[in-house]
Design an enzyme around this catalytic site. Structure first.
Site, PDB file in Angstrom:
ATOM      1  CD  GLU A 322      -7.469 -10.109  -3.751  1.00 20.10           C
ATOM      2  OE1 GLU A 322      -7.748 -10.261  -4.944  1.00 20.10           O
ATOM      3  OE2 GLU A 322      -7.157  -9.007  -3.264  1.00 20.10           O
ATOM      4  CB  CYS A 406      -4.080  -5.042  -9.522  1.00 21.54           C
ATOM      5  SG  CYS A 406      -4.707  -6.682  -9.098  1.00 21.54           S
TER       6      CYS A 406
HETATM    7 ZN   LIG Z   1      -3.127  -8.295  -9.246  1.00 23.10          ZN
END
Ligand SMILES: [Zn+2]
Length: 803
Positions: A322, A406
């Site tokens: 990520e 998130c």
């Molecule tokens: Zn996120």
């Protein structure tokens, strides 16, 4: 101090809660808080309203539906039940949305929302353990999440997110306090911060958080309370990173724990973690005058902007971590560009501007804002992208929610406070950073100035600013940002450049109707004078359509062109393509392009029209056929609103880069099904990979099934003869858990029974190439590959051809 002025000073980032602290170090430039700015335009005002009326209620509803709010009630003993959700950091989705809702309350009072926040805060307060600890997964004894957080508090900080949860709690608490004046959430936050202060520091636990954000959160608490120890604790968490104190094993690049922060030179690892860290370092640098911190974030910024930034302003190229990839590795279809990373990139660049008073940081901020970030939230406000790729064949679509959610709460807090990036002030300098129809009340040169902006930005570069200084006149310097895109510098590095000639018309400036020469300093046109009530400035930023190319080291963009007009980056999408295809287009450098505003398309957008060439393979030949087709490009942020399909930001401008359509084959016309997994149709999309790990074309896998027997099947349009199968295996050794299989075979269907084909050839499991098997011809309505994946690994296929 009245609450209104407290809000102003706290949002201004001024740490003065008492006069003696007025000269405490801080950012040399202070932002004008978003509460002092009202967007009244067709672009942002609608976004803010959607955030308030759709996104915030939507995310709260999802938090309720998924148990995120119940988790607090259970921890507080107010409810029976078990912890729900997949992650111990689910608590932060609630915190972030409270922060977003609080900002929204500052813009528009809403007693119902305020009461709802109080009810949620009561649950959060109940969930807090007596000594201040707050982390529902542990309090609720969530055994299935034990791997994240271990048996003891703070034992597995590299995974637990205990301090990450705390950081978001602090940000939410500060926002809620500023919005309402209530201390109910602030007291929870302070009690938690005091526990962490007692637990961490020299002579105590000396470990950094595994996911940064507490640094910014502690700074926020410092600003609200004036308590120096919160700032010191933030500094401690920065200083302890990358240092193997007390025999601690370093966490590595993934969480920027590979070397001391002040020695770091490159952006590495998880992009959200990294950018939150850099933003926190900038905060502490400003508040402590620690020059080594400034040098560190300057170097790292240069690395990102020079080598790791997408043309959309997104960061974090790879999904595996990520995060950041190697320099210049910026693949388009697999571009990760997490929405949170765009938000973090804006937080960071804004702080860099506040440190250096240089418009180049706002240039990056604006690029990210109008492109990578806005792509993350739908125009309707209730669906989201987590990754924001620059190319698609239809595998991407926004969704209402994610297991790891998130990005959703993050969007609520960002959009609500977006007006805070428009203006800033320092002494006698007033900075206009973003252009948007708005009214603002700013403080400059010791007095108040009302400022009105009239513009149709980002669609039109004509901007009129009217000033109303308090007391009729005031001497100060107005700094109007002349965006990089209007200065022939798309980014403040050589990573992207314009291919076409600079426009003949340069930006022009009129003050009270009189032309004024543009005196540029650090990207700003500076006008120093005594401003009187009603003075007007007219800035004209010509907005021609520009063609962009990437630095040659960016392999993914070689021979390709992207379109930009003003701050907006464009893409072509399937509804405007021929038969839904756009990735096979070539846009010649000399093709004429025109811009037109379409009020009814995608909530009103300026589109680009022109002519391109569409390419196709010719059956039985290496030749390509091409034909002229109309081209329509839409703003990248507005893609994927009309269903899934082809999309591309970078179009071929040279034949070597073109991706011709294949001709129809038996495989491409077959229906694909598989024993498990999404998008099995990736195997017959005729997009040939360059290697088994190629992430630029779609692939199919059975992950997370490991060591299993699986199948994938072609059902033909009619009974057909087949004698050859070719398979290109997907294998992501080094970044994932897919490997070439242990064994496989081909089956065909006869009288409703699957039978193996007859062959003496070996079934190949070579990487990076076609594995061909020729067998005795079968006549069948379908064929099937049966694969046995290797023990401990999953199988996957890039492409499957048959003859
Ligand atoms: Zn996120």
């Amino acid at each position: 101090m009245s609450r209104a002025s407290l809000i102003t000073s706290l949002l201004l980032a001024v740490s003065a809660t008492a006069c003696d602290r007025a000269r405490a170090p801080d950012y040399p430039v202070q932002p004008v808080p978003f509460t002092q700015v009202r967007f009244a335009d067709e672009f942002w005002a609608a976004r803010l309203e959607t955030n308030r009326t759709v996104t915030i209620p939507h995310v709260f509803a999802k938090c309720e539906e998924t148990g995120r709010i119940d988790n607090f009630a259970i921890a507080g003993g107010l409810m029976e039940g078990e912890q729900r959700g997949a992650y111990p950091f689910d608590d932060t989705d609630v915190y972030k949305t409270i922060e977003g809702a609080s900002y929204s309350l500052m813009l528009q009072r809403d007693p119902v929302l305020e009461a709802y926040l109080d009810s949620v805060i009561a649950l959060i307060a109940a969930a807090q353990e007596p000594d201040g600890y707050l982390y529902t997964a542990r309090t609720n004894n969530a055994e299935r999440l034990r791997g994240w957080f271990g048996d003891e508090r703070w034992e597995r900080l590299e995974r637990s997110h205990e301090l990450y949860n705390a950081g978001h709690l602090y940000e939410a608490a500060a926002a809620h306090y500023l919005a309402t004046g209530k201390r109910n959430l602030l007291e929870v936050a302070l009690k938690n911060a005091d526990l962490i202060d007692r637990s961490f520091g020299p002579g105590k636990l000396q470990k950094p958080p595994g996911h940064e954000v507490i640094e910014m959160g502690l700074v926020r608490l410092y600003r609200v309370t004036g308590e120096r120890r919160y700032l010191d604790l933030a500094k401690f968490f920065i200083d302890v990173r990358g240092r193997p104190l007390d025999g601690r094993n370093l966490g590595g690049e993934y969480n920027q724990d590979h070397q001391p922060v002040v020695e770091q030179t490159e952006a590495v690892g998880h992009a959200v973690r990294a950018s939150y860290l850099y933003a926190g370092v900038a905060d502490v640098a400003a508040l402590t005058r620690e020059r080594a911190y400034v040098r560190a974030v300057d170097r790292i910024w240069g690395d990102v902007v020079g080598r790791k930034l997408y043309v959309t302003g997104g960061i974090g190229a790879t999904g595996g971590n990520e995060g950041f990839s190697e320099p210049y590795v910026l693949p388009n279809m697999s571009a990760y560009n997490e929405t949170c990373a765009s938000i973090a990139n804006i937080y960071w660049n804004h702080r860099m501007f506040l440190l250096h008073a240089d418009a180049r940081y706002i240039d990056v901020l604006e690029r990210t804002l109008y492109n990578a970030l806005l792509s993350g939230i739908s125009l309707e406000g209730n669906t989201f992208f987590y990754p924001n790729p620059l190319e698609s064949v239809g595998q991407h679509g926004r969704t209402p929610w994610f297991t790891c959610a998130c990005c959703t709460g993050n969007v609520t807090r960002f959009i609500a406070s977006v007006a805070g990036y428009a203006y800033a002030a320092a002494g006698r300098d007033l900075y206009v950073n973003l252009y948007a129809g708005s009214r603002a009340d700013v403080e400059v040169a010791g007095g108040a100035v009302q400022l009105r902006q009239e513009t149709r930005y980002p669609w039109d570069g004509t901007i009129k600013v009217t000033l109303e200084p308090e007391g009729r006149s005031r001497r100060f310097t107005l700094n109007l940002r002349i965006p990089g895109w209007a200065r022939n510098e798309p980014v403040p590095s050589d990573l992207y450049r314009y291919l076409d000639e600079p426009p003949e018309v340069a930006p022009t400036l009129l003050v009270n109707g009189q032309p004024v020469a543009l005196r540029l300093e650090k990207g700003y046109a500076r006008i120093s004078r005594t401003w009187r009530s009603g003075d007007t400035i007219q800035l004209k930023l010509p907005m021609p359509i520009r063609r962009l190319a990437a630095f040659d080291s960016v392999k993914a963009d070689r021979g390709r062109v992207a379109l930009q007009r003003g701050p907006v980056v464009y893409c072509v999408e399937w509804p405007e393509g021929r038969d839904g295809h756009v990735r096979n287009l070539l846009l010649p450098d000399d093709a004429a392009l025109g811009a037109v505003f379409e009020p009814d398309l995608l909530h009103g957008v300026t589109i680009i029209r022109g002519v391109a060439r569409a390419y196709r393979k010719v059956a039985g030949s290496d030749e390509l056929a091409s034909s002229e087709v109309p081209l329509t490009a839409i703003p990248y942020y507005a893609w994927a609103h009309r269903g899934r399909g082809d999309m591309a930001v970078w179009l071929a401008r040279e034949e070597d880069a073109v991706r011709p359509l294949g001709y129809p084959t038996l495989a491409s016309q077959s229906r694909v099904t598989a024993s498990f997994g999404r998008n099995p149709e990736a195997v017959n999309d005729q997009l040939e990979p360059r290697s088994s790990i190629d992430h630029d074309v779609p692939f199919y896998h059975w992950w997370p099934h490991k060591g299993t027997s699986e199948w994938i099947q072609y059902d033909f349009p009619q009974v057909s003869e087949v004698s050859t199968v070719e398979v290109y295996w997907f294998d992501d050794t080094g970044i994932g858990e897919c490997r070439v299989p242990a064994s496989w075979r081909v089956l065909y269907l006869e009288d409703g029974v699957w039978k193996p084909v007859w062959t003496e050839e070996a079934y190949g499991v070579e990487k990076d190439t076609w594995n061909q098997v020729v067998f005795e011809t079968v006549r069948s309505p379908a064929v099937r590959l049966e694969i046995r994946s290797r023990e401990g690994w999953a199988g996957g296929i890039h492409e499957w051809r048959i003859q």
